[in-house]
Scaffold this active site. Structure first.
Site, PDB file in Angstrom:
ATOM      1  NE  ARG A  54       8.052  -9.428   5.757  1.00 41.58           N
ATOM      2  CZ  ARG A  54       8.557  -9.938   4.636  1.00 41.58           C
ATOM      3  NH1 ARG A  54       9.866 -10.062   4.497  1.00 41.58           N
ATOM      4  NH2 ARG A  54       7.762 -10.318   3.651  1.00 41.58           N
ATOM      5  CB  CYS A  97       5.546  -6.657   4.346  1.00 40.10           C
ATOM      6  SG  CYS A  97       4.285  -7.175   5.533  1.00 40.10           S
TER       7      CYS A  97
END
Lengths: 288, 288
Positions: free
Chosen positions: A243, A238
């Protein structure tokens, strides 16, 4: 939850409410917003600050083995402790911390499905009591390097020397290069776009409205539908690796893919590296 | 200027005023503020936009040999043309462009001492006329790799496999790590501080109030006083490589150091690389 590859990895808010002070269990909150824990947390839980406690203090890197052992010791965690992680923002940094513990070989790991948001929406009690952990013994671990992607892994994939699915879990606008980072975010890069050949599967597609994970069938469809199967290694990335830790968690524990790496350098490394191959897809959006 | 190692590399504003339209000469303005050229420029000069014309359009990199030859062609520059560079902000990007031309082996290079600021302060005329260059022929060049530092050079220096002076030309607050980037700048990094062992010699110490360079003696004192001599290779860096191009220019042309590299990746690469060694010096400033 029983159709997940490793159903025991997830615990419910109700289970945590009942067991958060059990012997042998240590609940830990890790938030994007590092002030959340102090505002109220699960009774008995301790808080880790991802910015100051889970990373090297000066250079960009995760805790080294000594630093990790020291964190475990002052958290009262032994190799036999079941560590239950939860946090804000759909458990982003809780997953990142779980990845770190897994990287250093901690065996007994749990994630509270739905995270801090679900706990609060269920109006479960928040404690502001300080939790004093009794320092423990924890051996200096050896890292499991197979769980982490370094920039050289990515270069090797692009040069055809390794085989791996690349999964970009950022927003579509970050993937196309329309934006370099979401508005207001300070973690940015010199360039926008994505790693060539990466599939765009935003992390949020793995969860339901309440923050809990979709069923194994739905998840399998989601990733396989984009060509990301367990037939070869998967590398998720990410912007700063949190994430993608969420997606790493899904692929490794819920779908049981055998080889999944989190690229914690992610876009803030790749998008700043001189000469790193990048794809951008702005043309399509500009054509009316 | 005759005590500089290569006195011919510098030309004065008066000289440019007289020769800016001479045959065989091409004056080029390169600014930090890419709108400056359109607001008015030296008569006969063309403008290069560092963001869109001097770099690769997608990935972070300088022009490749083909792109460079194409830039020269559309600028009406042949291998025999004397290219005179100037720009705003003390010639930061003019020096960067000069570095790029030197990297690709263009031989006849000049820098207008004092840059755009001195030209304007002397109330010399600014033209808004569009300059149409007649496309030229320019062969695809081979790069002179000795002028550019890549991240692997830095790692090799830190690991003792190469010998080089590292010069950090950023502000003192960037060097110590108090700030990651100057206020308002979008080129940032995950970490603040400097490359271990680097000498802090801000670029601005090489120039006088009017933007022209200090004497050779003063420059020699400045760099040698910090241990940066011509006895071994020197690598200069800043945040995105433009301020360090200014120092590269000083060391290479004005002091005649034999081996000087510009690290164009600079802090926005180094401060984002996972595991890259970094030093920070905040303790000293915190002690009262």
């Amino acid at each position: 939850m029983s159709d997940y590859a490793d159903p025991d990895i997830l615990v419910s808010t109700a289970w945590v409410a009942e067991h958060s002070r059990d012997a042998g269990i240590r609940v830990v909150e890790v938030d994007v917003d590092t002030s959340s824990y102090a505002q109220g947390h699960v009774d008995g839980s301790i808080g880790w600050n991802w910015q100051t406690e889970l990373q090297h203090a000066v250079r960009r890197d995760i805790l080294d083995p000594l630093g990790f052992a020291e964190l475990m010791r002052r958290s009262g965690i032994t190799p036999d402790t079941t560590v239950v992680l939860y946090g804000d923002n759909n458990n982003w940094f809780a997953c990142w911390a779980l990845w770190l513990l897994s990287f250093y070989g901690h065996a007994k790991l749990r994630l509270m499905n739905g995270g801090r948001k679900k706990w609060i929406e269920e109006k479960r009690p928040l404690s502001t009591a300080t939790v004093a952990a009794t320092p423990s013994h924890y051996p200096v671990p050896a890292p499991n390097l197979d769980l982490r992607a370094r920039r050289d892994h990515i270069f090797a994939v692009l040069e055809g020397q390794r085989s791996a699915h690349l999964v970009d879990v950022r927003s579509p606008d970050e993937f196309t290069g329309k934006v370099i980072a979401p508005p207001g975010m300070t973690e940015t890069a010199q360039r926008g776009g994505h790693i060539p050949g990466a599939a765009s599967i935003p992390w949020a597609q793995a969860v339901l409205e309440d923050g809990t994970f979709k069923t194994a069938d739905a998840l399998r469809q989601l990733y396989a539908g984009k060509g990301v199967t367990g037939d070869k290694e998967v590398i998720a990335y990410c912007r700063i690796g949190e994430r993608s830790a969420h997606t790493w968690f899904v692929l490794r524990y819920l779908l049981g893919y055998g080889r999944v790496r989190n690229y914690d350098g992610s876009w803030t490394e790749w998008g700043n590296i001189v000469g790193a191959p990048i794809e951008r897809e702005l043309a399509a959006t500009a054509v009316g």
